[in-house]
Design an enzyme around this catalytic site. Structure first.
Site, short mmCIF file in Angstrom:
data_model
loop_
_atom_site.label_atom_id
_atom_site.label_comp_id
_atom_site.label_asym_id
_atom_site.label_seq_id
_atom_site.Cartn_x
_atom_site.Cartn_y
_atom_site.Cartn_z
N SER A 10 -2.53 -3.32 7.00
CA SER A 10 -1.65 -4.13 6.16
C SER A 10 -0.43 -3.31 5.75
O SER A 10 -0.57 -2.25 5.12
CB SER A 10 -2.40 -4.59 4.91
OG SER A 10 -1.46 -5.05 3.96
N HIS A 35 -1.00 -6.54 10.03
CA HIS A 35 -1.28 -7.54 9.00
C HIS A 35 -0.11 -7.59 8.02
O HIS A 35 0.25 -6.60 7.40
CB HIS A 35 -2.57 -7.15 8.28
CG HIS A 35 -3.09 -8.18 7.34
ND1 HIS A 35 -3.85 -9.27 7.74
CD2 HIS A 35 -2.97 -8.31 5.99
CE1 HIS A 35 -4.17 -10.00 6.69
NE2 HIS A 35 -3.65 -9.44 5.61
N ASP A 37 1.26 -9.38 4.70
CA ASP A 37 0.89 -10.16 3.52
C ASP A 37 2.12 -10.79 2.90
O ASP A 37 3.02 -10.10 2.42
CB ASP A 37 0.21 -9.24 2.49
CG ASP A 37 -1.19 -8.83 2.93
OD1 ASP A 37 -2.00 -9.73 3.19
OD2 ASP A 37 -1.46 -7.62 3.01
N MET A 39 3.49 -13.14 -0.04
CA MET A 39 3.11 -13.63 -1.38
C MET A 39 4.32 -14.21 -2.09
O MET A 39 5.43 -13.69 -1.95
CB MET A 39 2.55 -12.47 -2.21
CG MET A 39 1.42 -11.73 -1.52
SD MET A 39 0.73 -10.46 -2.60
CE MET A 39 -0.44 -9.68 -1.48
N HIS A 68 -0.55 -13.30 6.99
CA HIS A 68 -1.43 -13.85 5.96
C HIS A 68 -0.57 -14.48 4.88
O HIS A 68 0.03 -13.79 4.06
CB HIS A 68 -2.29 -12.69 5.42
CG HIS A 68 -3.24 -13.08 4.35
ND1 HIS A 68 -3.92 -12.15 3.59
CD2 HIS A 68 -3.65 -14.31 3.90
CE1 HIS A 68 -4.70 -12.78 2.72
NE2 HIS A 68 -4.54 -14.08 2.88
N MET A 70 0.09 -16.25 1.59
CA MET A 70 -0.45 -16.56 0.26
C MET A 70 0.66 -17.25 -0.51
O MET A 70 1.20 -16.72 -1.49
CB MET A 70 -0.92 -15.26 -0.43
CG MET A 70 -2.19 -14.68 0.20
SD MET A 70 -2.39 -12.91 -0.11
CE MET A 70 -1.42 -12.23 1.23
N MET A 139 -11.77 -12.98 2.31
CA MET A 139 -11.17 -12.06 1.33
C MET A 139 -12.29 -11.35 0.56
O MET A 139 -13.18 -12.00 0.01
CB MET A 139 -10.29 -12.82 0.33
CG MET A 139 -9.02 -13.42 0.89
SD MET A 139 -7.89 -12.26 1.67
CE MET A 139 -7.58 -11.08 0.36
N ASP A 177 -10.71 -8.73 4.57
CA ASP A 177 -9.46 -8.21 4.00
C ASP A 177 -9.65 -7.91 2.51
O ASP A 177 -9.98 -8.80 1.73
CB ASP A 177 -8.37 -9.28 4.18
CG ASP A 177 -7.02 -8.86 3.64
OD1 ASP A 177 -6.84 -7.70 3.26
OD2 ASP A 177 -6.12 -9.74 3.63
C1 DX5 Z 1 -4.47 -8.57 -0.70
C2 DX5 Z 1 -3.99 -8.50 0.72
C3 DX5 Z 1 -4.58 -7.41 1.51
C4 DX5 Z 1 -4.28 -6.04 0.99
C5 DX5 Z 1 -5.22 -5.03 1.59
O1 DX5 Z 1 -4.00 -9.71 -1.29
O2 DX5 Z 1 -4.29 -9.72 1.38
O3 DX5 Z 1 -4.21 -7.53 2.87
O4 DX5 Z 1 -2.97 -5.63 1.28
O5 DX5 Z 1 -5.00 -3.81 0.98
P1 DX5 Z 1 -6.23 -2.84 0.64
O6 DX5 Z 1 -6.84 -2.46 1.95
O7 DX5 Z 1 -5.57 -1.71 -0.08
O8 DX5 Z 1 -7.17 -3.62 -0.22
ZN ZN Z 2 -4.00 -9.88 3.59
#
Ligand code: DX5
Ligand code: ZN
Length: 220
Positions: A10, A35, A37, A39, A68, A70, A139, A177
């Protein structure tokens, strides 16, 4: 894609001031996926990046982008993320009024479809769509931030989903994840995950030795 273990680092834990270099380093270090993320400060309490950034980093690597989302409502942005160069687009059932429609929208752009289940989300949310999707993302933290503590109770859900996938002979990748470490990655793999996402462990352990950390998560 379901037999061997894949690692999806990620970029949330990378140094964003040199994002391009980080992407290239991840490819060199053996990342199977990247990956990303996304948000929106509304579906989750944090804001990250949008399609423009993905478009800019897309030419830097051949490694598939595991995006991903969100964000909600998610449908308004699926086209932009598809055109930006996503390969897998993963959405949360709670981020759309009509999950079937959102799945169809992702497929319309010829992208792989992932559905993500929060630690408290039931398997029943995804069950009606098993024939329409490519990936289930379980998750193991509440989404929003890197560096959170792994919730071991999700391993049971992972096992249950794996059993369903095997019993129905489906070709669905099972990704986990959140809070993945060298220790709990073993449990996650034993429970049936074939793709591990990791931010903090990959970027911070062993002085940030990406190759070593990706290798350890894959093989230990
Ligand atoms: C959380 C994300 C993850 C996160 C993982 O909302 O979806 O992908 O970045 O990071 P670590 O491995 O540090 O939990
Ligand atoms: Zn993620």
């Amino acid at each position: 894609m379901t037999s061997s273990i894949k690692i999806s680092p990620s970029i949330l834990s990378c140094n964003f001031s040199k994002l391009g270099e980080e992407i290239k380093s991840l490819e060199k270090a053996g990342a199977d996926l990247i990956h990303i993320d996304v948000m929106d400060g509304h579906f989750v309490p944090n804001i990250t990046i949008g399609p423009e950034v993905i478009k800019k980093i897309r030419p830097l690597t051949k490694v598939p982008f595991d995006v991903h989302l969100m964000i909600s409502p998610v449908d308004n942005f699926i086209e932009d993320f598809a055109n930006a160069g996503s390969d897998i687009i993963t959405i949360h059932p709670e981020a759309t009024k009509d999950l079937k429609k959102s799945i169809e929208l992702i497929k319309k752009f010829d992208k792989k479809v992932g559905i993500s289940l929060n630690p408290n989300s039931e398997i029943s949310l995804v069950e009606p769509y098993l024939n329409d999707i490519d990936l289930i993302l379980v998750m193991s933290v509440n989404p929003g931030f890197a560096g959170q503590k792994f919730k071991p109770e999700v391993l049971k859900k992972l096992e249950k989903i794996k059993k369903i996938i095997v019993s129905k002979n489906l070709k669905i990748d099972l990704e986990i994840d959140g809070g993945i470490s060298f220790q709990n990655s073993i449990d996650a793999k034993n429970a049936g995950a074939n793709i591990l996402v990791s931010g903090s462990t990959i970027f911070n352990e062993n002085n940030g030795d990406l190759k070593k950390n990706i290798g350890l998560l894959r093989t230990n």
